[in-house]
Structures are given as structure tokens and as C-alpha cells.
Design a protein around this motif. Sequence first.
Motif, mmCIF file in Angstrom:
data_model
loop_
_atom_site.group_PDB
_atom_site.id
_atom_site.type_symbol
_atom_site.label_atom_id
_atom_site.label_comp_id
_atom_site.label_asym_id
_atom_site.label_seq_id
_atom_site.Cartn_x
_atom_site.Cartn_y
_atom_site.Cartn_z
ATOM 1 N N ASN A 9 1.277 78.607 144.353
ATOM 2 C CA ASN A 9 2.663 78.376 144.802
ATOM 3 C C ASN A 9 3.471 77.553 143.805
ATOM 4 N N GLY A 10 3.169 77.717 142.521
ATOM 5 C CA GLY A 10 3.925 77.041 141.470
ATOM 6 C C GLY A 10 3.635 75.568 141.323
ATOM 7 N N MET A 11 2.571 75.067 141.936
ATOM 8 C CA MET A 11 2.312 73.627 141.939
ATOM 9 C C MET A 11 1.502 73.138 140.740
ATOM 10 N N VAL A 12 0.918 74.043 139.948
ATOM 11 C CA VAL A 12 0.151 73.628 138.770
ATOM 12 C C VAL A 12 1.084 73.555 137.561
ATOM 13 N N HIS A 13 1.021 72.440 136.842
ATOM 14 C CA HIS A 13 1.911 72.224 135.695
ATOM 15 C C HIS A 13 1.088 71.915 134.451
ATOM 16 N N ASP A 14 1.723 72.122 133.293
ATOM 17 C CA ASP A 14 1.075 71.774 132.029
ATOM 18 C C ASP A 14 1.016 70.259 131.877
ATOM 19 N N ALA A 15 -0.139 69.765 131.445
ATOM 20 C CA ALA A 15 -0.282 68.333 131.172
ATOM 21 C C ALA A 15 0.291 68.039 129.787
ATOM 22 N N ILE A 16 1.000 66.947 129.653
ATOM 23 C CA ILE A 16 1.507 66.533 128.347
ATOM 24 C C ILE A 16 0.421 65.697 127.696
ATOM 25 N N SER A 17 -0.293 66.297 126.755
ATOM 26 C CA SER A 17 -1.449 65.622 126.184
ATOM 27 C C SER A 17 -1.680 66.094 124.763
ATOM 28 N N ASN A 18 -2.176 65.206 123.945
ATOM 29 C CA ASN A 18 -2.536 65.557 122.573
ATOM 30 C C ASN A 18 -4.042 65.659 122.405
ATOM 31 N N ILE A 19 -4.751 65.659 123.541
ATOM 32 C CA ILE A 19 -6.212 65.664 123.479
ATOM 33 C C ILE A 19 -6.733 67.027 123.007
ATOM 34 N N LEU A 20 -6.177 68.097 123.565
ATOM 35 C CA LEU A 20 -6.665 69.434 123.237
ATOM 36 C C LEU A 20 -5.687 70.150 122.312
ATOM 37 N N PRO A 21 -6.210 70.918 121.346
ATOM 38 C CA PRO A 21 -5.308 71.658 120.453
ATOM 39 C C PRO A 21 -4.606 72.790 121.208
#
Length: 222
Positions: A78-90
Motif C-alpha cells: 500500500n505504498g508504505m515502503v520507502h527508500d532508506a537514505i543511506s551510504n552503506i550500500l552501493p
Amino acid sequence: VVDEAGQVLEIYGQHLAKYAAQLLLAGDVAQLPGHSYLPDEHFPLMRAASTSITPVFLNAQYRQNEGLAKLNSCLSYNGMVHDAISNILPVATTLQFILVLFEPDRQEKESSPSKRSFELASALWHEFGFKKDKARIITAYAKQKKLYNRDGRYTVCEVIDAVQGIEVDDTIIDLGRNHGVGFMRDPRRINVALTRARHRLILIVHEGLGPVSYTHLRAHET
């Protein structure tokens, strides 16, 4: 701590509880459940636990390219998953989601392997220069997988039910069907297929399934 707990059935969770004062379940009930050959053991542990405990929904995803997860977020969460703002993963610099529609061979049976989608997937694999250790071809049907196995070059082709829990850079999803919806009427199977790729996702379907909406697929399920 039980990872991939969405695949653990309640009957096995009862055994775990005997040896632990506390259980932390981490999993996704929107993906495929575990399998049991006994008819009364199909109830997932996480669904059983959520009847008495309010689950915590982790809505930040780190696996997929920024933007690539948005499609499945709308379809399955239902659109509730968002991208995490992170520099951990390429993360790749460009988002690539490619939908390929093909005209099926009307002489082939509905449930028979689709040679046309196999040929398309093979050509795309070489065109993009995919590597066996970083990519997968995923199909919904064991018969379609046999086409790749017989070819000998595609030891990385798996059925959707076997890839839950893995992640790779690129996936080609070959639905391997000439007509109809088939196994893809189950939204949990769609969810698993769409969330294996980190960077690039190519979906190959017959032209009759292309315009079918996800809502229509769910209607087929009922």
C-alpha cells in the motif's frame, strides 16, 4: 532471533519456544509461506503471533536501487515502503525497469514452456552482459526452467519459490507461459519475484498479461 520467519509454520515455532525465553521474529507475511506436506500445519507462525502481538513494520528498504522498490511498494505494501537514505550500500546511478511483451505462439499449449520468452531472455542476458555470480533468470514454472537447463549456459535459472531470501544485482523474470495468469495470480509470488534485484529488473510476459492490472490479478485469486 528467527530470520525469514514468514516461512516458519506455527507448529515448528512451538518447538522453538521450548528453548527460548523470548523470540524475535523477522519476516514478511506478504511473501511466500513455508511448505508442509501435512494438511493441518500450514498456518504461518508470524500470522499466529500477530493475533496477540502488534507487529512492528519496518518501512525503510536498503536492498534495491533508489526508486526500483516503489513499484512493489505500491503493489504489495500500500505504498508504505520507502527508500532508506543511506551510504552503506552501493547504488547504481540509473534506475532500470524494463517490461518486455511478446506475442505467444498460439500453437503451444497454455501450460507448455514458452520458447519465445526463453529466446528473449537469452538474448537480453547476453545483450546486457549479465554475469552468473551477479544475476539470475527467474521463472514461475519448473518446465520453463528445464529449457534453460537443457541449454547448458544458464545454470542460474531458478523458479520463484526457490529464490526467496536471495538477492542479486540483476534479474530477468521470465513468466514462461503462453496464455493466462497461472501461478502469478498469487500476489505473494509476484512480491518475491520483484524484490530479488538490486539494480536492474527485466520482466518478460506475454502480451495478454501485459495490460492486466495487479487488482485484476488479485481478483483472479478470489
